[in-house]
Design a protein around this motif. Structure first.
Motif, mmCIF file in Angstrom:
data_model
loop_
_atom_site.group_PDB
_atom_site.id
_atom_site.type_symbol
_atom_site.label_atom_id
_atom_site.label_comp_id
_atom_site.label_asym_id
_atom_site.label_seq_id
_atom_site.Cartn_x
_atom_site.Cartn_y
_atom_site.Cartn_z
ATOM 1 N N TRP A 210 1.000 -1.215 0.158
ATOM 2 C CA TRP A 210 -0.066 0.102 0.172
ATOM 3 C C TRP A 210 0.997 1.337 -0.153
ATOM 4 N N ARG A 211 2.173 1.196 0.459
ATOM 5 C CA ARG A 211 3.058 2.637 0.768
ATOM 6 C C ARG A 211 4.190 2.781 -0.297
ATOM 7 N N GLU A 212 3.774 1.541 -0.575
ATOM 8 C CA GLU A 212 4.587 1.873 -2.326
ATOM 9 C C GLU A 212 4.401 1.853 -3.575
ATOM 10 N N GLY A 213 2.239 2.314 -3.902
ATOM 11 C CA GLY A 213 1.720 1.875 -3.746
ATOM 12 C C GLY A 213 1.204 0.442 -5.443
ATOM 13 N N ARG A 214 1.606 -0.001 -5.063
ATOM 14 C CA ARG A 214 1.386 -0.904 -5.800
ATOM 15 C C ARG A 214 0.026 -2.473 -5.302
ATOM 16 N N PHE A 215 -0.507 -1.629 -4.090
ATOM 17 C CA PHE A 215 -2.055 -2.599 -3.664
ATOM 18 C C PHE A 215 -3.304 -1.780 -4.834
ATOM 19 N N PRO A 216 -3.467 -2.831 -5.113
ATOM 20 C CA PRO A 216 -4.980 -2.210 -6.008
ATOM 21 C C PRO A 216 -5.926 -2.156 -5.252
ATOM 22 N N SER A 217 -6.497 -0.678 -5.752
ATOM 23 C CA SER A 217 -7.875 -0.296 -4.965
ATOM 24 C C SER A 217 -8.787 -1.093 -5.093
ATOM 25 N N ALA A 218 -9.491 -1.191 -3.833
ATOM 26 C CA ALA A 218 -10.741 -1.580 -3.802
ATOM 27 C C ALA A 218 -12.261 -1.168 -4.670
ATOM 28 N N ARG A 219 -12.038 -0.222 -5.158
ATOM 29 C CA ARG A 219 -12.942 -0.098 -5.298
ATOM 30 C C ARG A 219 -13.598 0.142 -6.500
ATOM 31 N N HIS A 220 -14.665 -0.162 -6.804
ATOM 32 C CA HIS A 220 -15.286 -0.654 -8.715
ATOM 33 C C HIS A 220 -15.426 0.297 -9.266
ATOM 34 N N PRO A 221 -14.668 0.707 -10.010
ATOM 35 C CA PRO A 221 -15.093 2.011 -11.281
ATOM 36 C C PRO A 221 -17.002 2.513 -11.836
ATOM 37 N N ASP A 222 -17.250 1.149 -11.327
ATOM 38 C CA ASP A 222 -18.461 1.522 -11.951
ATOM 39 C C ASP A 222 -19.725 0.530 -10.673
ATOM 40 N N ALA A 223 -18.835 1.174 -9.684
ATOM 41 C CA ALA A 223 -19.892 0.232 -8.639
ATOM 42 C C ALA A 223 -21.181 1.371 -8.277
ATOM 43 N N VAL A 224 -21.494 2.236 -9.047
ATOM 44 C CA VAL A 224 -23.045 2.665 -8.876
ATOM 45 C C VAL A 224 -23.826 2.521 -9.486
ATOM 46 N N GLU A 225 -23.439 2.225 -11.302
ATOM 47 C CA GLU A 225 -24.286 1.410 -12.197
ATOM 48 C C GLU A 225 -24.140 -0.083 -12.107
ATOM 49 N N ARG A 226 -23.652 -0.858 -11.472
ATOM 50 C CA ARG A 226 -23.588 -1.961 -11.176
ATOM 51 C C ARG A 226 -24.624 -2.542 -10.154
ATOM 52 N N LEU A 227 -24.207 -1.591 -9.031
ATOM 53 C CA LEU A 227 -25.309 -1.719 -8.525
ATOM 54 C C LEU A 227 -27.065 -1.734 -8.127
ATOM 55 N N SER A 228 -27.184 -1.636 -9.259
ATOM 56 C CA SER A 228 -28.899 -0.690 -9.357
ATOM 57 C C SER A 228 -29.581 -1.921 -8.694
ATOM 58 N N GLY A 229 -28.860 -3.255 -9.037
ATOM 59 C CA GLY A 229 -29.711 -4.103 -8.803
ATOM 60 C C GLY A 229 -29.739 -4.674 -7.642
ATOM 61 N N VAL A 230 -29.222 -4.223 -6.990
ATOM 62 C CA VAL A 230 -29.220 -4.866 -5.133
ATOM 63 C C VAL A 230 -29.703 -3.797 -4.072
ATOM 64 N N PRO A 231 -30.400 -4.221 -2.893
ATOM 65 C CA PRO A 231 -31.138 -3.101 -2.379
ATOM 66 C C PRO A 231 -29.411 -2.753 -1.402
ATOM 67 N N LEU A 232 -29.583 -1.701 -1.525
ATOM 68 C CA LEU A 232 -29.035 -0.966 -0.934
ATOM 69 C C LEU A 232 -28.676 -0.882 0.323
ATOM 70 N N PHE A 233 -28.197 -0.070 1.333
ATOM 71 C CA PHE A 233 -28.296 0.406 2.823
ATOM 72 C C PHE A 233 -27.454 1.273 2.630
ATOM 73 N N LEU A 234 -27.102 2.405 3.484
ATOM 74 C CA LEU A 234 -25.641 3.261 3.749
ATOM 75 C C LEU A 234 -25.791 3.967 4.607
ATOM 76 N N LEU A 235 -25.047 3.445 5.750
ATOM 77 C CA LEU A 235 -25.296 4.075 7.072
ATOM 78 C C LEU A 235 -24.069 4.652 7.445
ATOM 79 N N HIS A 236 -23.931 5.984 7.722
ATOM 80 C CA HIS A 236 -23.293 6.582 8.272
ATOM 81 C C HIS A 236 -23.625 7.760 9.161
ATOM 82 N N GLY A 237 -22.088 8.138 10.093
ATOM 83 C CA GLY A 237 -22.140 8.932 11.020
ATOM 84 C C GLY A 237 -21.619 9.995 10.662
#
Length: 261
Positions: A185-212
């Motif tokens: 991670w510190r050397e920049g070699r750890f792949p990002s876990a963020r999916h680039p198309d998450a908003v579009e690809r999650l459209s069919g999944v019941p999604l709940f956001l829980l935040h502070g």
């Protein structure tokens, strides 16, 4: 590959898989208050690959973490709660194995990318960051000891209410930290876990956001911008919203899991 998994009994058809953050942490800081759902739900708390008490096996990547979780789940659908970094892994799981995820809770995390200026002008964030700076680049420690020291050094940024800090520090004492992802991670070699198309690809999944509201890692300002089935932003709660507001946080989880799909 061996995953360490803590399980609480409950109906198999009401299984909740809980994915911890970090990485290089374990699941233990999330057990309370979720363990109060035991009996109503079967609860699974795995330590991700290379984390906690799970074994270390290459590749140490987000996709490998997801593959492990698919193996753990098996053929039956489960509900999934992903916390912080675990929220990003949970999204990848729902996208890469859509038939396995019935409902998805993204807690203290985000679906949208975090803007670089997300916290600009927030005086309390600036005050706490100055008083409790990250030690990634200044400490002589290495590996698991550095991960642990960083968690303690930045703890006042993770909880909002001063009275919540002692409980959080006690939980950190119980965490089995590792350093298996740290160097990459510190050397920049750890792949990002963020999916680039998450908003579009999650459209069919019941999604709940829980935040502070006062989350200093993933800004609450992203919640109203994110398409989702439901969302709750808890007042007087930071990144560790389940510690700042445990009863309200658990009530929100319970309500979403009880909703019809």
């Amino acid at each position: 590959m061996r995953l360490h998994v803590r399980e609480f009994d409950g109906p198999a058809d009401r299984t909740l898989l809980v994915i911890h953050g970090g990485p290089d942490w374990d699941h233990s800081y999330l057990v309370e208050p979720l363990n109060r759902l035991a009996g109503e739900h079967r609860l699974l708390f795995p330590d991700l690959r290379g984390c906690g008490r799970s074994s270390v096996a290459e590749p140490l990547t987000p996709d490998a973490m997801v593959a492990d979780l698919v193996e753990l789940i098996g053929a039956s659908q489960v509900d999934v709660l992903g916390f912080s970094y675990g929220g990003l892994i949970a999204q990848r799981l729902a996208i890469q194995a859509p038939g396995l995820v019935r409902r998805l809770i993204v807690a203290s995390s985000s679906v949208l990318p975090v803007p670089a200026d997300a916290f600009d002008g927030w005086e309390e964030y600036e005050r706490r960051s100055a008083a409790h700076p990250s030690i990634w680049d200044t400490s002589p420690l290495r590996g698991a000891e550095l991960t642990r020291a960083e968690a303690f050094a930045t703890a006042p940024l993770d909880v909002w209410r001063e009275e919540s800090l002692p409980d959080y520090l006690k939980r950190l004492e119980q965490v089995t930290f590792t350093g298996n992802y740290l160097r990459a991670w510190r050397e920049g070699r750890f792949p990002s876990a963020r999916h680039p198309d998450a908003v579009e690809r999650l459209s069919g999944v019941p999604l709940f956001l829980l935040h502070g509201r006062q989350d200093m890692t993933f800004p609450a300002s992203l919640v109203p911008l994110t398409p989702c089935t439901d969302a709750v932003v808890l007042e007087e709660a930071g990144h560790m919203a389940h510690i700042d507001q445990p009863a309200a946080w658990l009530d929100a989880v319970r309500r979403f899991l009880a909703a019809a799909t």
